[in-house]
Scaffold this active site. Sequence first.
Site, mmCIF file in Angstrom:
data_model
loop_
_atom_site.group_PDB
_atom_site.id
_atom_site.type_symbol
_atom_site.label_atom_id
_atom_site.label_comp_id
_atom_site.label_asym_id
_atom_site.label_seq_id
_atom_site.Cartn_x
_atom_site.Cartn_y
_atom_site.Cartn_z
ATOM 1 N N SER A 222 24.377 -25.108 12.407
ATOM 2 C CA SER A 222 24.374 -25.695 11.071
ATOM 3 C C SER A 222 23.794 -27.097 11.120
ATOM 4 O O SER A 222 23.852 -27.765 12.160
ATOM 5 C CB SER A 222 25.796 -25.769 10.528
ATOM 6 N N TYR B 69 34.353 -28.933 12.031
ATOM 7 C CA TYR B 69 33.323 -27.900 11.945
ATOM 8 C C TYR B 69 32.030 -28.426 12.572
ATOM 9 O O TYR B 69 31.371 -27.744 13.361
ATOM 10 C CB TYR B 69 33.109 -27.553 10.466
#
Lengths: 432, 249
Positions: B142, B155
């Site tokens: 990501s 995350y």
Amino acid sequence: MKLSGWGRCPVVEAEMLAPDTLEAMRRRLTIASPVIARGLGRSYGDSALGPTVLSALRLDRLLAFDAVSGELECEAGVSLDTVLRVFVPRGWFLPVTPGTSFVTLGGAVASDVHGKNHHGAGSFSAHVLGLKILLGNGEVLDCDSSIHAELFRATCGGMGLTGIILAVRLRLVRIPSAWMRTTTLKAKNLDDALDLFEAGRDATYSVAWIDCLARGKHLGRSLLMLGEHDEGGSLRDAAGRARSLPFDFPAGLLNHYSIAAFNTLYYHRRLHRKTLGRSHFRPYFYPLDGIGNWNRMYGRPGFLQYQCALPSASGRMGMRRLLQTIAEAGEGSFLAVLKTFGPGNGNPLSFPLAGPTLALDFRNTPKVRQLLDRLDAIVLDHGGRLYLTKDARMSAATFKRSYPRWEEVAEVRARYHAERFGSLQSRRLEIP
Amino acid sequence: MSTSLQTLFIIGATSAIAEAAARRHAARGGRLHLAARNAERLESLARDLTIRGAAEVTWATFDAADFDRYPALLDAAWQQLGRVDAVLIAHGTLPEQRTCEADWRLARDALLVNGLSPMLLAQQVADKLAVQQGGVLAVISSVAGDRGRQSNYIYGAAKGGLTVFLQGLRNRYFAQGVKVLTVKPGFVDTPMTAAFAKGPLWASADGVAGDILAAMTRGRDVLYTPWFWRAIMLVIRSIPERVFKRLSL
Ligand SMILES: Cc1cc2nc3c(=O)[nH]c(=O)nc-3n(C[C@H](O)[C@H](O)[C@H](O)COP(=O)(O)OP(=O)(O)OC[C@H]3O[C@@H](n4cnc5c(N)ncnc54)[C@H](O)[C@@H]3O)c2cc1C
Ligand SMILES: NC(=O)c1ccc[n+]([C@@H]2O[C@H](COP(=O)([O-])OP(=O)(O)OC[C@H]3O[C@@H](n4cnc5c(N)ncnc54)[C@H](OP(=O)(O)O)[C@@H]3O)[C@@H](O)[C@H]2O)c1
């Protein structure tokens, strides 16, 4: 989140949930009331709007296909575009399609949509073999024209008011190629156009563009377009460099652009009374799908789409009065779409009835709303009605007079535990 | 270099991005083996892909937390597909940062699903691709892994660690013909982000899937998708830490 229909009015604050399994759908269903199902939001007004909206877009799987009969079963959130992309290359086509491919199968059933072949093929539900519906009490029922037939009929055209359509089984039709042969005819005025529709009854597809600015003896001046699937040509879906004529735009929604095209073709190119052409099916059926959010063209206040149908007996007279009123007010779109429907069906809320239908769009202003109230009165006077999937404003009284079988829907709703399903539209139209 | 990918093994196959990739692969008549948590959804996905044109679809269930079963999972995929041309690892969760800060168990789970799990899988997949002398491995990381931010550094750390891991893996297996693609999506409209308000920067799962398959076919190393995230993250990364720490990002 802020949510609206395709016409971008009204815009409301809504919670939208997109469950991806039946279980999740069921869970969501039990925590809110009223709830309403939503597909791709291509209905124009407030029929897929409410405080809680259950999106079917994650129910997007193909479930079964029989390559011999063309019978296809899909989850309700599958779009017509997907069906075309998967099946056109194999020689199959939708039995009925509206003027955009960006609608879901659930939405096509709930509005019982019609296409340019309504005079021969009827509306979408005529080709639906069965539905799977999630009822308000969490139960899932299969229904078709013989099993739970009253639920089936009230759901086709029922604007989501009977439950959540989970899956749709329909029959695709064979096509020889992805191409269309078109015939364009010039009509001098309304009578001429309606006569041409009658003469063109054997054409598979027919639709006309009306010039709404024309008055007097030109009132109803239009271009009528007939179409057939071409026997020759490839089955490739991609339109590629399809050399389609600009007047194949059937929707008449792109006023400002399309008026120019219309005028060019009507006057300057001295189009003969009859012109032949060839077009890929994509631009032929979905001329605006390549443009994206063209609905933003009207800016913040949004716009109102008006579509009415009149019975044949009073159709000519009624259409003339409508067109006169629109031309005098100078408020409508420059172009409107005219078509002659074939016979209606037995669904209590399905829109089509045998006779002419007219669709056009208007800016959303108070003056226009007054004009539309006047048009409503003309439509009612001539025994006609308005298409629910385009409506954002008609009164409950207008609705109940023009859809006299609305009570059957109310009864089905009571019998099949549909109390929790409701939209802003159903509240406005006072459908219990 | 361009490869034609016939057999595709997808881990986390019911993710919206993975599913979109699977559909594109099916439309080209490819073969697939799918692994994900939910058997019911796998079954309907497999049927869907078959109708869309896939030559063959098989599936098996898989839970990211069940490390012991990874070898068997991979063996089964190789057994089904024979040679595996390409593997896509897509599973992940988007944890709530603040609740993870307050509860270390949630933080651990987030690090496990988004970091440790794809790392261990990628290692074992690369090894098998090397044995068959080549193949493509794509792993969804990501843009959040490009820089730690107060709003999602747990995350982000898992994804950032994954990105570094994949750099090493790419380097390690280069000579054996194994291509490793690090996918860095920006904002994608999927169930993972259902609760977010969407704006112009948001991409569709199908668009991202198209980018991923194209990059896999071309054997690329790093993919920002949509493309403009490369520029956005260049700017974000170039802000000096002494300034960055004061920002509310
Ligand atoms: C450019 C354009 C051209 C069009 N041309 C035509 C045309 O030629 N002919 C025609 O008939 N229509 C036409 N339409 C209208 C369109 O076909 C219908 O509004 C259709 O219902 C939209 O489908 P949707 O998936 O977007 O549904 P939505 O707009 O999201 O919902 C419409 C209605 O269907 C219900 N619904 C949706 N999904 C479900 C479900 N799973 N279960 C139960 N109820 C559900 C909703 O509650 C709502 O009442 C056109 C629209 C546009 C924008
Ligand atoms: N959406 C974005 O904006 C975005 C941005 C950057 C990166 N990404 C990354 O893209 C990837 C795909 O995400 P998505 O956006 O497609 O979201 P998604 O649809 O929510 O997919 C996430 C998938 O991960 C699976 N998963 C979660 N925990 C698991 C576990 N313990 N074991 C097995 N599977 C597990 C989920 O399985 P179930 O279906 O069974 O729940 C789900 O299929 C993820 O790695 C995500 O981090 C997404």
